[in-house]
Structure formats: structure tokens, C-alpha cells
Motif scaffolding. Sequence first.
Motif, PDB file in Angstrom:
ATOM      1  N   TYR A 241      13.434   0.317  10.247  1.00 11.47           N
ATOM      2  CA  TYR A 241      12.412  -0.725  10.163  1.00 11.47           C
ATOM      3  C   TYR A 241      12.622  -1.603   8.930  1.00 11.47           C
ATOM      4  O   TYR A 241      12.428  -2.818   8.974  1.00 11.47           O
ATOM      5  N   LEU A 245      13.113  -5.619   8.888  1.00 12.55           N
ATOM      6  CA  LEU A 245      12.262  -6.510   8.087  1.00 12.55           C
ATOM      7  C   LEU A 245      13.099  -7.389   7.162  1.00 12.55           C
ATOM      8  O   LEU A 245      12.800  -8.571   6.963  1.00 12.55           O
ATOM      9  N   VAL A 258       5.731 -10.478  11.375  1.00 19.01           N
ATOM     10  CA  VAL A 258       4.301 -10.143  11.430  1.00 19.01           C
ATOM     11  C   VAL A 258       4.040  -9.139  12.550  1.00 19.01           C
ATOM     12  O   VAL A 258       3.267  -8.184  12.393  1.00 19.01           O
ATOM     13  N   HIS A 261       5.201  -5.858  11.394  1.00 18.28           N
ATOM     14  CA  HIS A 261       4.233  -5.336  10.423  1.00 18.28           C
ATOM     15  C   HIS A 261       3.071  -4.657  11.150  1.00 18.28           C
ATOM     16  O   HIS A 261       2.661  -3.544  10.792  1.00 18.28           O
ATOM     17  N   VAL A 270       3.233   1.920   6.845  1.00 18.07           N
ATOM     18  CA  VAL A 270       3.075   0.864   5.840  1.00 18.07           C
ATOM     19  C   VAL A 270       2.987   1.394   4.409  1.00 18.07           C
ATOM     20  O   VAL A 270       3.155   0.633   3.456  1.00 18.07           O
ATOM     21  N   SER A 276       7.139  -0.743   2.439  1.00 12.39           N
ATOM     22  CA  SER A 276       6.268  -1.618   1.643  1.00 12.39           C
ATOM     23  C   SER A 276       7.098  -2.632   0.849  1.00 12.39           C
ATOM     24  O   SER A 276       6.755  -3.820   0.782  1.00 12.39           O
ATOM     25  N   LEU A 279       8.360  -5.275   3.169  1.00 10.00           N
ATOM     26  CA  LEU A 279       7.276  -6.194   3.554  1.00 10.00           C
ATOM     27  C   LEU A 279       6.990  -7.191   2.428  1.00 10.00           C
ATOM     28  O   LEU A 279       6.767  -8.377   2.684  1.00 10.00           O
ATOM     29  N   TYR A 283       7.454 -11.251   3.191  1.00 10.20           N
ATOM     30  CA  TYR A 283       6.424 -12.285   3.043  1.00 10.20           C
ATOM     31  C   TYR A 283       6.778 -13.279   1.931  1.00 10.20           C
ATOM     32  O   TYR A 283       6.495 -14.480   2.051  1.00 10.20           O
ATOM     33  N   ASN A 291       0.406 -12.620   0.579  1.00 12.07           N
ATOM     34  CA  ASN A 291       0.474 -11.399   1.386  1.00 12.07           C
ATOM     35  C   ASN A 291       1.331 -10.338   0.701  1.00 12.07           C
ATOM     36  O   ASN A 291       1.050  -9.141   0.794  1.00 12.07           O
ATOM     37  N   SER A 292       2.388 -10.780   0.017  1.00 12.65           N
ATOM     38  CA  SER A 292       3.216  -9.845  -0.742  1.00 12.65           C
ATOM     39  C   SER A 292       2.378  -9.136  -1.802  1.00 12.65           C
ATOM     40  O   SER A 292       2.458  -7.910  -1.969  1.00 12.65           O
ATOM     41  N   ILE A 295      -0.034  -6.551  -0.203  1.00 13.30           N
ATOM     42  CA  ILE A 295       0.644  -5.305   0.165  1.00 13.30           C
ATOM     43  C   ILE A 295       0.920  -4.473  -1.077  1.00 13.30           C
ATOM     44  O   ILE A 295       0.743  -3.249  -1.082  1.00 13.30           O
TER      45      ILE A 295
END
Length: 711
Positions: A241, A245, A258, A261, A270, A276, A279, A283, A291-292, A295
Amino acid sequence: MPSFPAFFRNILLSWIVFSPSRFGLSSTLKKSFSSFMGIVNYAGMGTLSWKSMISYHIQNERLEEARRLFDEITSPDVYLYTMMIARYSRSQRLDDALELFCKMPVRDVASWNSMMKGCLDCGNLVIARKLFDEIPERNVISWTTILNGFLQFGKIEMAEVLFHKMPWRDTAAWNSMIFGYCSNGRIEDALKLFEEMPSRNVISWTTMIGGLDQYGMSGEALSLFQEMQDSGLIIPTASTYSSALTACANIPALDQGVQLHAHLVKLGYVFDAFISTSLITFYANCKQIENSHKIFQENLHMNVVMWTALITGYGLNSKYEEALVVFNDMIKVGIVPNQSTFTSTLYSCSGLEALDRGKMIHAQAVKLGLDFDVFVGNSLVVMYSKCGNIDDAVVLFNKMSKRNIVSWNSIIVGCAQHGYAIQALKFFDQMVHEEIHPDEITYIGLLTACSHSRMLDKAMHFFEKLNQDKSIVVKLEHYACMVDVFGRCGKLEEAEEFIRNMPVKANSMVWLALLSACRVHANLEVAKRAAQYVFDLEPHNSAAYILLSNLCASASRWNDVSQIRGMMKQKGIVKNPGCSWVTMKGSRHEFLCGDRSHPLSEKIYQKMDFLGGKLKELGYVPDRSFALHDVEDEQKEVILSYHSERLAIGFGLVTTVEGSTIRVMKNLRVCGDCHSAIKLIAKIIGREIIVRDSSRFHHFRNGNCSCGDYW
């Protein structure tokens, strides 16, 4: 010794030795118990206790104590030998490992494989290969171990031959070969092998997805990830994953990322540290840094990788101040930064042109012993150079014990931007002497150095070498550099002819290089042709309109100026005003032409008026052609006196100590009149003034400029 069941005896003695504090035993008594254990073994204690004791010492980094116990055993078995050999290898004590291996009375295939892997871990491929050749009976692990060894040392062709010779190949061997191909840039071979695999596991898919993404095939990586999911046969891991990403981040593919996510939220992934971090990066690359940050705040794994990802994300989004705040917060909570952290943080210091803060980050790197790490060193060279301190950049570069192509490019480009052309060429000669092959960025630095120092013959020599180097693709940036060299040397017609004979179609960057040269040499005829090409390619390119308008204004062709400004207004093109700034103690102080909004404006204007009188005493006469407004001569002189760069210098004079260097940054090219005035100001005040404009750095000292009045 009284006789009692060996099981309870071993438990009791192990408990006492492992937990001496429970019995108030000193380390000396503990060693006595160890000796006593040897006696017990002689009396018939099982091998299990010896394995437990030796394993205990090994796990607690007590290798000498483990060896002492090992030597007390009358007949150590293969397992104990292999355990000690593996630990010696992990401690980079290859000679000790080989000594034990040679003493082994019996060696099974596991011990041969362990010794071979130990040699590879210690960086000795030659002995590992010799051991492989001597193994009486090899298994698939033997073959895979030496295969990984070849790949580890970049011997891709040898690994390839060995792979095809293997009598049997398990999935691990296939995966190793695919990883080797990907690591060495042979992505097509990796894909072919992946398709030929008789059986794939999640590592196979993850390796191939990551390899495709690494070599700019992020779309293909995501397609392969989708294929894996559609098959329903493989369950993705966190690494899978994370690779997907990363591919979404590199395209960037916001919608797909997204969706991924949301899927990870359902799976409960997550809060995995790798997920993490991926992600946060995803973002940030998609310009959704909020958004970063969200998270990051929601995550429980506040490790250095995650902090670094957020710092990097802020930097990529030009939020340099926020990046430095995150770095400071990281230090406060006790997270120790690594090389990547310093590299990202120094990038933000460069973006802010914040020399003082860059020096503070440098000091922290020194404390952690990371200042001479090649990646941190490269970032420091870039930071000092971009912040106007090329001398310290050169000192740092010369102190670096390890350098890569990025190191050489950084110092060559830095010297070029500061007008240290001779120094840049000397570094290039040194680079060639050390057998570092130049790349496309190296040649951009060399051509820039030639451009800033009127070295047309040298530039043509480097451009010819560039064309002869089949490992480098000549790009439009290189052609633009050559046009700039011709233009700055006043060879405008030759520059135009060069563009027309290019094997690729010129873009606006190339024509703008010619247009800029026309502005310097006041050639309106060529300028109009160059500007028209830019208008055809990019109708809303503001730089072309501004350059042409300024050229017309310098020639007092006010009707043409009015016409150009009318076209700009009609197309909604807005001219960015000339702005200069000084960064001091973490704060950026900006000035526009005639600006009186700064709290220290009264002192600044008093200082500039004082300097104005001194300039006249030295015979300075304003060059009114640089006042690009249709006003009276007297008003033109006033406008020139308060150009933004002069106000920024005035601020520096009233806020810094005597003798210190004043560093000013400007978003546009410094005008000729200000250039003449600043040379004299530097002489009057007896201080160095460094001005970085849109073209280069100018070092003003004692009435002279490092550019030699040529920029």
C-alpha cells in the motif's frame, strides 16, 4: 553436588545468573555462577542451558562473554557454532567468524550458508564466492545467498548468469533477481522476469510496483497494483500500500490516492508508520499540505521518518517557515533528526534565504556528527550558496570527505551564480581528475559560469563536449544557456541564428534569453522578433511584455510603451512590482520602490539622503534611462534614488553592526543605475554588499562588483 532433576537445576541456575539482582549478586558472583555452570555441564547439564546462556549474552551485546562460555563447552554442536559465527559477522568481525568456521568438526549446509552470508554482510564478496564454490551440497538458500551477494555489489551480469544456472529456483530467488534488475535500472528486464514467474507472492508484486514507480513509470505501477487487487489471490501488505501511495504522489493522482486512503481506513492500516508517512507525502505532493498535517497529528507513531515527511512536505509546498517550526518542535519533543531531516530543513532555509537560521541548523548537524554526511554536506553547500555566502560554501565543500555528482554540481552551479567562473571551471577540472562523470546539470552550471563571465569560446567548447557525450540528452535548458552566452557577449544576430538552427523547436525560455540580452544591449529590432515568438508560444507570458516595454521606455518610445501596457491590460496580465528584501533574525523585511511603510522608514530615508550627498561628491550622475516612466528628469532622479534595492540596503545599514556584510535579495534584475550607485555606496561605507537579482549574485566591494559590470 547433590543430585536432583536436571530440568529444575537448569531453571534455577539460569534464573540466578540471568537475574542476579533478585539475589543481591554482584557481577563478580554472576561470573562465578557462569563458571559453576561449566562444572554442572561437565556433571551432565543439558546443552539447552548453554544455548540459553550464550544467546542471552549475544542479545545483550556481550560477545566476549558469550565466546568465553562457548570455549568452556567440551563439544559445541553445529547450532552453537553457527550462532557464534552469525554474531561475529553482524559485528563486522569476519576474521573471528572464519576462525570458528574452520574449527567446526562438522559443517552442515546451514553453517556454510551462514558463513557465506556473514562474508557478504562484512563486504567480502571474494571469500563468499570461494565458500559457495566449496560447499559440498548446495540448497536453494545457498544459490539465493550468493545471488543476493552479486546483486548487493552491483554485479548484475554475474547474478544473471548464476540465476539461469540455478538447478531450482524458489520464489525468493525470482524476487531477488527482479529486485536486482529494478535496483540497476533494468526495468524492462524486471518486467519480463516478473511475467515469467511461475508463482508470485506479495513481495514479487510489491517489488515490481516499487520498481516501476522509482523509474518514473508511476502510472504503470498503479495499473499493476490494480491488477494485483483484481486477481484476489494476493493480500497487499503495508509495504504494498505504501508503494501504491508513493506512485499516487508522484503522478500525482489525487482521486486514486484518496480512494486508497479510504480503503486503508476500513482495513485499519492508517496508523501503520509506513502508511501514515506515505499518506503525508502523498497529500503534500498533491498540494494538500493541510491534510498531511492532519494525518501527522492523528498518528501515534511520532518517529523521525514521519516528522521528516512533514518537513519535506511543507518545503515542497513553499511553506518554508512552517517547515522550520516543525523542525523546532521535533527537537523539543526529543526526536533526533537524521540526514534526511537536515536535508529537508536546509532546503527550507534556502527557500527563505535565511542564512542565520541555516547556520543554526548547521550547528545542530555538527553536534550530531552529521555535518560531513554527503547528503547533509550537499544541502549545506546549496544553503550557503543560495543565501549569498559562497565563500563558506567553498570551505564546506573542500572539507567534505565524500562527494557525489550532486556535491560537484552544487559547488559548480553555486560558483557560477556568484560570478566565480574561474573557480567553477577549476572545480570541474578537479571533478574530471577524480573520474566523476558530468551530467546535464554540470553542463548547465558550466555554461552559466561562461555566460556570466563573457567566456564565449569556453562555452562553445563545453557545448561541443555536451553534444559528444552520448550518455546525456541535450535539453532546451542547455540551448537557452548558449543563447544567453551569445546574447551577453553582444552577439545577438549569432544568438538568433543559433536558435533557428536548433535541432528541436525553441520554447519561450530560449526566446526570453535572447529578449533579455536585447534589453541589455538596447537592440529593439531583434527584441521585437524574439518577443513575438514568445507571444505566439505563450500569449500570457508577462516577462516578455515587461522586457519589451522596458526596452521601449529606455529608448523613450513612450507610444510603444503605452501600446504594450494596453495589450497587457486587455489580456489581464499584471506586472509584478520590483521588490527587494533582507532576511534578519528570522524575519523578512520587504521594500518596494519609494516604499515608506516600514517602521524604520524615517531612519532609512535619512541614511539614503546622506548617501545621496556622498555619491554626488564622488561624481555620481543618475542614469535617467533606467527610470521607466514618462516624467520630468528631476522626478526620474527621485524615483531612481529610492529603488527597492537601495531602500533594502538602507535598512541593512541602520540595523546591522559596522563592518558586517549586507545581503539583499531582489525579484527582478538590478537596474544599471542602481548597480553603479551600489558600487560607490560599498566604497563609502567600507562594507561588502551582496545583491542577488533574478540573474545572479553581485558582490560589491570597495567600488567594484564581482560581475565586472557585466550581467
